[in-house]
Design a protein around this motif. Sequence first.
Motif, PDB file in Angstrom:
ATOM      1  N   LYS A 107       6.590 -18.650 -12.372  1.00 48.67           N
ATOM      2  CA  LYS A 107       6.325 -20.023 -12.787  1.00 48.67           C
ATOM      3  C   LYS A 107       5.112 -20.153 -13.710  1.00 48.67           C
ATOM      4  CE  LYS A 107       8.455 -22.087  -8.715  1.00 48.67           C
ATOM      5  NZ  LYS A 107       9.387 -21.077  -8.492  1.00 48.67           N
ATOM      6  N   ASP A 108       4.182 -19.184 -13.656  1.00 46.98           N
ATOM      7  CA  ASP A 108       3.013 -19.250 -14.547  1.00 46.98           C
ATOM      8  C   ASP A 108       2.564 -17.838 -14.938  1.00 46.98           C
ATOM      9  OD1 ASP A 108       1.662 -18.243 -12.345  1.00 46.98           O
ATOM     10  OD2 ASP A 108       0.548 -20.075 -11.936  1.00 46.98           O
ATOM     11  N   VAL A 109       1.607 -17.773 -15.865  1.00 49.87           N
ATOM     12  CA  VAL A 109       1.135 -16.506 -16.425  1.00 49.87           C
ATOM     13  C   VAL A 109       0.436 -15.652 -15.365  1.00 49.87           C
ATOM     14  CG1 VAL A 109      -0.412 -15.484 -18.149  1.00 49.87           C
ATOM     15  CG2 VAL A 109       0.933 -17.498 -18.729  1.00 49.87           C
ATOM     16  N   GLN A 110      -0.339 -16.264 -14.488  1.00 47.44           N
ATOM     17  CA  GLN A 110      -1.042 -15.515 -13.442  1.00 47.44           C
ATOM     18  C   GLN A 110      -0.041 -14.797 -12.530  1.00 47.44           C
ATOM     19  OE1 GLN A 110      -3.734 -14.716 -14.013  1.00 47.44           O
ATOM     20  NE2 GLN A 110      -5.394 -16.139 -13.667  1.00 47.44           N
ATOM     21  N   GLU A 111       0.998 -15.488 -12.197  1.00 51.70           N
ATOM     22  CA  GLU A 111       2.031 -14.898 -11.341  1.00 51.70           C
ATOM     23  C   GLU A 111       2.713 -13.728 -12.064  1.00 51.70           C
ATOM     24  OE1 GLU A 111       5.945 -16.473  -8.906  1.00 51.70           O
ATOM     25  OE2 GLU A 111       4.544 -17.962  -9.687  1.00 51.70           O
ATOM     26  N   LEU A 112       2.899 -13.873 -13.372  1.00 55.32           N
ATOM     27  CA  LEU A 112       3.506 -12.804 -14.173  1.00 55.32           C
ATOM     28  C   LEU A 112       2.605 -11.569 -14.188  1.00 55.32           C
ATOM     29  CD1 LEU A 112       5.799 -11.903 -16.046  1.00 55.32           C
ATOM     30  CD2 LEU A 112       4.468 -12.828 -17.957  1.00 55.32           C
ATOM     31  N   PHE A 113       1.291 -11.754 -14.363  1.00 55.90           N
ATOM     32  CA  PHE A 113       0.363 -10.614 -14.348  1.00 55.90           C
ATOM     33  C   PHE A 113       0.329  -9.943 -12.975  1.00 55.90           C
ATOM     34  CE2 PHE A 113      -1.970 -12.641 -18.074  1.00 55.90           C
ATOM     35  CZ  PHE A 113      -1.440 -11.739 -18.988  1.00 55.90           C
ATOM     36  N   ALA A 114       0.353 -10.714 -11.917  1.00 60.63           N
ATOM     37  CA  ALA A 114       0.364 -10.154 -10.567  1.00 60.63           C
ATOM     38  C   ALA A 114       1.651  -9.356 -10.330  1.00 60.63           C
ATOM     39  CB  ALA A 114       0.234 -11.264  -9.532  1.00 60.63           C
ATOM     40  N   LEU A 115       2.739  -9.891 -10.825  1.00 60.28           N
ATOM     41  CA  LEU A 115       4.032  -9.210 -10.689  1.00 60.28           C
ATOM     42  C   LEU A 115       4.027  -7.892 -11.465  1.00 60.28           C
ATOM     43  CD1 LEU A 115       6.953  -9.425  -9.610  1.00 60.28           C
ATOM     44  CD2 LEU A 115       7.545 -10.526 -11.777  1.00 60.28           C
ATOM     45  N   ARG A 116       3.486  -7.933 -12.664  1.00 65.14           N
ATOM     46  CA  ARG A 116       3.401  -6.721 -13.493  1.00 65.14           C
ATOM     47  C   ARG A 116       2.573  -5.652 -12.792  1.00 65.14           C
ATOM     48  NH1 ARG A 116      -0.141  -4.794 -18.147  1.00 65.14           N
ATOM     49  NH2 ARG A 116      -1.629  -5.685 -16.719  1.00 65.14           N
ATOM     50  N   ALA A 117       1.446  -6.023 -12.216  1.00 69.31           N
ATOM     51  CA  ALA A 117       0.587  -5.067 -11.512  1.00 69.31           C
ATOM     52  C   ALA A 117       1.305  -4.489 -10.290  1.00 69.31           C
ATOM     53  CB  ALA A 117      -0.711  -5.735 -11.093  1.00 69.31           C
ATOM     54  N   PHE A 161       4.577  -4.133  -9.803  1.00 68.69           N
ATOM     55  CA  PHE A 161       5.626  -3.191 -10.191  1.00 68.69           C
ATOM     56  C   PHE A 161       5.067  -1.933 -10.856  1.00 68.69           C
ATOM     57  CE2 PHE A 161       8.463  -6.827  -9.513  1.00 68.69           C
ATOM     58  CZ  PHE A 161       9.373  -6.202  -8.696  1.00 68.69           C
ATOM     59  N   ALA A 162       3.939  -2.035 -11.504  1.00 68.11           N
ATOM     60  CA  ALA A 162       3.303  -0.836 -12.072  1.00 68.11           C
ATOM     61  C   ALA A 162       2.862   0.102 -10.952  1.00 68.11           C
ATOM     62  CB  ALA A 162       2.113  -1.225 -12.942  1.00 68.11           C
ATOM     63  N   GLU A 163       2.250  -0.473  -9.917  1.00 65.60           N
ATOM     64  CA  GLU A 163       1.816   0.325  -8.764  1.00 65.60           C
ATOM     65  C   GLU A 163       3.014   0.962  -8.059  1.00 65.60           C
ATOM     66  OE1 GLU A 163      -0.191  -0.351  -4.416  1.00 65.60           O
ATOM     67  OE2 GLU A 163      -0.800  -1.686  -6.035  1.00 65.60           O
ATOM     68  N   THR A 164       4.060   0.174  -7.879  1.00 60.45           N
ATOM     69  CA  THR A 164       5.268   0.685  -7.230  1.00 60.45           C
ATOM     70  C   THR A 164       5.873   1.814  -8.055  1.00 60.45           C
ATOM     71  OG1 THR A 164       5.702  -1.480  -6.266  1.00 60.45           O
ATOM     72  CG2 THR A 164       7.551   0.048  -6.358  1.00 60.45           C
ATOM     73  N   GLY A 165       5.865   1.662  -9.356  1.00 60.78           N
ATOM     74  CA  GLY A 165       6.409   2.700 -10.243  1.00 60.78           C
ATOM     75  C   GLY A 165       5.630   3.993 -10.156  1.00 60.78           C
ATOM     76  N   GLN A 208       3.809   5.005  -7.576  1.00 63.99           N
ATOM     77  CA  GLN A 208       4.068   5.586  -6.253  1.00 63.99           C
ATOM     78  C   GLN A 208       5.435   6.263  -6.206  1.00 63.99           C
ATOM     79  OE1 GLN A 208       3.579   2.272  -3.595  1.00 63.99           O
ATOM     80  NE2 GLN A 208       1.345   2.462  -3.540  1.00 63.99           N
ATOM     81  N   THR A 209       6.428   5.629  -6.796  1.00 68.88           N
ATOM     82  CA  THR A 209       7.774   6.193  -6.815  1.00 68.88           C
ATOM     83  C   THR A 209       7.796   7.494  -7.616  1.00 68.88           C
ATOM     84  OG1 THR A 209       8.744   3.983  -6.637  1.00 68.88           O
ATOM     85  CG2 THR A 209      10.172   5.735  -7.452  1.00 68.88           C
ATOM     86  N   ALA A 210       7.140   7.504  -8.763  1.00 76.67           N
ATOM     87  CA  ALA A 210       7.108   8.709  -9.596  1.00 76.67           C
ATOM     88  C   ALA A 210       6.387   9.849  -8.882  1.00 76.67           C
ATOM     89  CB  ALA A 210       6.425   8.404 -10.927  1.00 76.67           C
ATOM     90  N   MET A 211       5.297   9.529  -8.205  1.00 78.02           N
ATOM     91  CA  MET A 211       4.561  10.573  -7.479  1.00 78.02           C
ATOM     92  C   MET A 211       5.393  11.108  -6.320  1.00 78.02           C
ATOM     93  SD  MET A 211       0.661   9.110  -7.657  1.00 78.02           S
ATOM     94  CE  MET A 211       0.065  10.287  -6.502  1.00 78.02           C
ATOM     95  N   SER A 212       6.081  10.245  -5.621  1.00 75.30           N
ATOM     96  CA  SER A 212       6.935  10.665  -4.515  1.00 75.30           C
ATOM     97  C   SER A 212       8.071  11.550  -5.016  1.00 75.30           C
ATOM     98  CB  SER A 212       7.495   9.437  -3.798  1.00 75.30           C
ATOM     99  OG  SER A 212       8.410   9.828  -2.812  1.00 75.30           O
ATOM    100  N   TYR A 213       8.680  11.151  -6.116  1.00 75.20           N
ATOM    101  CA  TYR A 213       9.763  11.947  -6.713  1.00 75.20           C
ATOM    102  C   TYR A 213       9.244  13.317  -7.123  1.00 75.20           C
ATOM    103  CZ  TYR A 213      13.313  13.512 -10.005  1.00 75.20           C
ATOM    104  OH  TYR A 213      14.256  14.261 -10.657  1.00 75.20           O
ATOM    105  N   SER A 214       8.087  13.345  -7.770  1.00 76.09           N
ATOM    106  CA  SER A 214       7.508  14.610  -8.215  1.00 76.09           C
ATOM    107  C   SER A 214       7.199  15.528  -7.036  1.00 76.09           C
ATOM    108  CB  SER A 214       6.226  14.369  -9.011  1.00 76.09           C
ATOM    109  OG  SER A 214       6.508  13.652 -10.180  1.00 76.09           O
ATOM    110  N   GLY A 239      -4.968   5.742  -5.782  1.00 76.14           N
ATOM    111  CA  GLY A 239      -5.501   4.877  -4.724  1.00 76.14           C
ATOM    112  C   GLY A 239      -6.714   4.103  -5.182  1.00 76.14           C
ATOM    113  N   LYS A 240      -7.587   4.752  -5.959  1.00 77.66           N
ATOM    114  CA  LYS A 240      -8.773   4.058  -6.482  1.00 77.66           C
ATOM    115  C   LYS A 240      -8.359   2.984  -7.478  1.00 77.66           C
ATOM    116  CE  LYS A 240     -12.043   7.851  -5.878  1.00 77.66           C
ATOM    117  NZ  LYS A 240     -12.865   8.846  -6.527  1.00 77.66           N
TER     118      LYS A 240
END
Length: 181
Positions: A59-69, A71-75, A77-83, A175-176
């Motif tokens: 609904k707003d830009v702040q929510e979009l930035f939070a969502l981006r962060a 999914f970036a973190e999830t990505g 973690q997923t890549a590290m787990s796969y590796s 993690g940091k």
Amino acid sequence: MYNATEQFAELNKVNVANATRLAAMSIENAEKLFKLNLNATKAAFAQGVEGAQAAAAVKDVQELFALRAKFAETGVQTAMSYSRTLYDLASEAQAGYSSIAEEAWANYTKGVATIVDKATKSAPAGSDVAVNALKSTFAASTAAFDQFQKATKQVVNLADASVRAAAANATKVAGKGRKAA
């Protein structure tokens, strides 16, 4: 004169059995890799659908930035787990192949030593120099291969420790990054 045909036939039977074990192990490892990649594909698809649905609900830009962060973190973690899983599969496969190779080498040297011993017992008189040369050459080549095998194990262990340390360090850095965000 000694006839080594039976011993060579026995060595060939062992070689066929080892080749069969290697083929079966290769198929098993290919299945594991396929399953890993299939599961990774399913997870990526599910994350993509979730991301698209979440982006559509923003609904707003702040929510979009939070969502981006998020999914970036999830990505990451997923890549590290796969590796990690991929590395574990490769390490497991390497250990299995090494085990078969070591067993095959031990059987081969034992078989050839038996053949050499039997051949030397039935060697004609006066062939002592040739027999001793054959025994010496076989012993030297076996010792050289054993040294090569030990050195290879040390290199593999060092590489494994380095990769595991790098993975642990990457996990700490990730993690940091999460704490800073």
